[in-house]
Design an enzyme around this catalytic site. Structure first.
Site, mmCIF file in Angstrom:
data_model
loop_
_atom_site.group_PDB
_atom_site.id
_atom_site.type_symbol
_atom_site.label_atom_id
_atom_site.label_comp_id
_atom_site.label_asym_id
_atom_site.label_seq_id
_atom_site.Cartn_x
_atom_site.Cartn_y
_atom_site.Cartn_z
ATOM 1 N N HIS A 58 0.813 -1.220 0.000
ATOM 2 C CA HIS A 58 0.000 0.000 0.000
ATOM 3 C C HIS A 58 0.846 1.269 0.000
ATOM 4 C CE1 HIS A 58 -4.048 -1.789 0.584
ATOM 5 N NE2 HIS A 58 -3.293 -2.821 0.918
ATOM 6 N N ASP B 154 3.863 9.117 -1.106
ATOM 7 C CA ASP B 154 2.686 8.413 -0.596
ATOM 8 C C ASP B 154 2.265 7.307 -1.551
ATOM 9 O OD1 ASP B 154 0.549 7.919 1.190
ATOM 10 O OD2 ASP B 154 0.425 10.068 1.593
#
Ligand code: F6P
Length: 476
Positions: A163, A351
């Protein structure tokens, strides 16, 4: 053939929990899993307990709700500290974001605990598995889990999804256990990452060419239709704090994390207000930062940095332009706030995906256009190309994008908002899940066990010369 899907992650969204701020992983997976039925979600209960670890792991909690069976184990305080707070949050998290300056060298000693918890996870999960199950492991807390399951004789299909971003091979080489961890990926039949950049980086890091060929990008998404429901019910009345009465409200909302670039964002807003005095009258900023990992020193330091930047910004102008709130709000409050915001700023230094960018896109349209300002290090920047995208390390460029948003003609705002919404409506979290799971079902199973490195449980310094891996896997 319908295989049971077993999702394994550090955090499990137990039906009894309040649902606030569990992160992108949970918000992307849960609605789709509930719709699938016949699935199990295995992981940490989020609780600590004082019984010996061997007892805690042999007595998992089991509860079923809306088609998902949740199986969780408690951890001891020592395990939470070593596996989650130290190795997970102070070594792997900064490393994976390429922020090696935030790595705490002393925390690498907790690698032993990290491996031991993964081994125990595998021991608790193995007896629950049926031969046709598909096991899907999520995120960096559990990189060794596939190899541990193989050691226990598990031959079924096993996938992994990352992720967070994947850093460059140079950053990875700062990890004392870099070689061992890279080799542990070879237990997986399929490895999903968020972006094409991550796929290339992981291909460079992995030691085995066969493993590198099993990496593909599966950008995670949201269920846009479902998210919009949260705005309909309340029609804006659920925004829990007073919303500024200004011509344009800029909004940031995320976990409080140094990866999110919140102090830089406040500084960029300050520069925008100084360079465009009209904005001092017409623009206000609302920032919600949900406290996260509060026991970790780097997060305490980040909160102080954000508070200092907020104070500086508000002290600079007669009419303080910022309202900042350190609370975690549920989707019922975040969705109407995103809808009311005129500009959403997602300024991550690095991110994985930044689902908030997709959520903002979902609640705006040509009829109700909002402008998205986003750094090029957000995973979503690869897909949401009609955002105002600036280089992540350039505060002046972020400030210029904020100014551009303020002065953008309506027709341009409409065009961009329509395009962003189209992207998130076209590819949903359900598509993401089905694409990964169907590829996992079909991928050629890899040669197992013998090829899988599982020890020693402590790392060796990374001194290898990495052979670049072939990039045969599909990019999505
Ligand atoms: O999105 C990355 C991630 O680590 C998820 O795995 C996690 O759910 C989320 O961030 C929140 O982090 P934490 O579980 O440490 O609060």
């Amino acid at each position: 053939m319908h295989n049971r899907l077993i999702v394994v992650s550090n955090r499990v969204p137990l039906p009894s929990a309040d649902g606030v701020s569990l992160g992108g992983l949970v918000s992307a997976l849960l609605p789709s899993l509930e719709a699938m039925g016949s699935t199990m979600w295995f992981g940490w209960s989020g609780q600590t307990a004082s019984a010996p670890a061997s007892v805690l792991w042999s007595t998992p909690h089991r509860v079923s709700a809306r088609g998902v069976e949740y199986v969780t184990v408690d951890l001891t305080e020592r395990e939470v500290h070593g596996y989650y707070e130290e190795y997970g949050n102070r070594v792997l998290w900064p490393l994976l974001h390429g922020l090696v300056q935030h790595m705490a060298p002393e925390a690498a000693a907790s690698y032993e605990v990290y491996r031991a918890v993964n081994q125990r996870f595998a021991r608790a999960l193995r007896p629950l598995l049926r031969p046709d199950d598909l096991v899907w492991v999520h995120d960096y807390h559990l990189i060794p889990l596939g190899a541990e399951l193989r050691q226990l004789g598990w031959h079924g299909r096993t996938g992994y999804f990352q992720h967070t971003p994947i850093p460059s091979v140079e950053a990875w080489s700062q990890l004392p256990q870099g070689v061992v961890l890279a080799d542990l990926f070879s237990a997986y039949d399929l490895i999903g990452v968020q972006t094409d950049r991550d796929r290339v980086n992981l291909g460079d890091i992995l030691i085995s060419e066969d493993t590198a060929a099993r990496v593909a990008a599966y950008p995670i998404s949201i269920d846009a239709e479902h998210f919009r429901e949260f705005t309909k019910a309340s029609a804006g009345s659920a925004v829990p704090v007073e919303w500024p009465d200004a011509e344009m409200v800029y909004f940031g909302v995320e976990r409080l994390d140094y990866t999110k670039g919140i102090p830089q964002r406040l500084e960029a807003f300050e520069r925008a207000l100084i360079s465009a005095p009209e904005m001092q009258e017409g623009a206000r900023f609302v920032q919600w930062a949900a406290p996260s990992r509060t026991g970790v020193p780097e997060y305490q330091a980040e909160r102080e940095a954000i508070e200092a930047a907020a104070e500086r910004l508000n002290a600079r102008f007669d009419d303080p332009p910022l309202e900042i709130d350190f609370e975690a709000y549920p989707a019922e409050a975040v969705a109407p706030a995103l809808e009311q915001a005129d500009v959403c700023v997602v300024s991550s230094v690095a991110d994985g995906m930044n689902l908030v960018a997709k959520e903002f896109a979902a609640v705006h349209s040509a009829d109700h256009p909002g402008v998205l300002v986003m750094s090029d290090m957000c995973g979503a920047a690869e897909e949401l190309t009609d955002a105002l995208i600036y280089p992540a390390d350039d505060v002046d460029a972020m400030s210029a994008a904020m100014r551009e948003a303020y002065f953008m003609p309506l027709a341009e705002r409409r065009r961009r908002a329509a395009s962003l919404r189209e992207v998130v409506d076209r590819h949903t979290s359900r598509d993401w899940l089905h694409e990964f799971v169907s590829d996992l079902r079909e991928v050629l199973p890899r040669t197992r066990v013998a090829a899988t490195y599982v020890g020693p449980h402590h790392g060796t310094p990374d001194r290898r010369g990495v052979t670049p891996a072939p990039r045969t896997a599909r990019a999505r």
